[in-house]
Design an enzyme around this catalytic site. Sequence first.
Site, PDB file in Angstrom:
ATOM      1  N   GLU A 220      -2.155  -1.116  -2.729  1.00 14.74           N
ATOM      2  CA  GLU A 220      -2.165  -2.329  -3.556  1.00 14.74           C
ATOM      3  C   GLU A 220      -1.688  -3.557  -2.783  1.00 14.74           C
ATOM      4  OE1 GLU A 220      -3.783  -1.770  -5.973  1.00 14.74           O
ATOM      5  OE2 GLU A 220      -3.460   0.326  -6.467  1.00 14.74           O
TER       6      GLU A 220
ATOM      7  N   THR B 193      -8.302   1.699 -10.506  1.00 14.56           N
ATOM      8  CA  THR B 193      -9.038   2.607  -9.621  1.00 14.56           C
ATOM      9  C   THR B 193      -8.257   3.875  -9.276  1.00 14.56           C
ATOM     10  OG1 THR B 193      -8.194   1.430  -7.696  1.00 14.56           O
ATOM     11  CG2 THR B 193     -10.320   0.704  -8.578  1.00 14.56           C
TER      12      THR B 193
HETATM   13  N1  PCA Z   1      -5.162   0.361  -8.781  1.00  9.64           N
HETATM   14  C1  PCA Z   1      -3.949   0.291  -9.520  1.00  9.64           C
HETATM   15  C2  PCA Z   1      -3.815  -1.129  -9.868  1.00  9.64           C
HETATM   16  C3  PCA Z   1      -5.191  -1.658  -9.883  1.00  9.64           C
HETATM   17  C4  PCA Z   1      -5.969  -0.650  -9.151  1.00  9.64           C
HETATM   18  O1  PCA Z   1      -7.150  -0.668  -8.932  1.00  9.64           O
HETATM   19  C5  PCA Z   1      -4.086   1.143 -10.748  1.00  9.64           C
HETATM   20  O2  PCA Z   1      -5.044   1.912 -10.862  1.00  9.64           O
HETATM   21  O3  PCA Z   1      -3.218   1.064 -11.621  1.00  9.64           O
END
Ligand code: PCA
Length: 154
Positions: free
Chosen positions: A86, A13
């Site tokens: 995260e 995301t």
């Molecule tokens: N964000 C981090 C890890 C998973 C997410 O949704 C990313 O984009 O790498």
Amino acid sequence: MTQVLKRVFVYGTLKRGEPNHIWLTTKENGVSQFVAKGKTVAKFPLVIGTRYNIPFLLNKQGVGHQIEGEIYEVDDNMFARLDVLEDYPKYYDREPQVIVTEHNETLDCWLYLIRKFPESMLEKPLLTSYHNTPEQAYSENYADSTADDLFNDD
Ligand code: PCA
């Protein structure tokens, strides 16, 4: 003193055009600079899971595909903000991985991954690249759940 930037590889995301990219562009979060597109040298299972449709890179190297994403250089403030998003280290963990860029350079980058997951996650479609779609829309309303709750009600 000039600050050493850290390289982060994002595959979910946080990518351009995806629901959390704004974290990387919000100036109050710190500095981030796009470096290049790239993909992991190692294969990983990348799945979309839980009723919130969260992209999960599962810590099972060798299963799945080389994962496509974007490399950013970030300062310590931005790195700390990404850890908040995260929920590191409670939810996602992170580790350095070798990424090969679109220019065929190899760079060590941090990436976020899930270490504790139900085996059933591996039965989902294993993706090469994440994209949020209306049919499987990402929802950030998981904030109050623990990782265990989330996986249990999938
Ligand atoms: N964000 C981090 C890890 C998973 C997410 O949704 C990313 O984009 O790498």
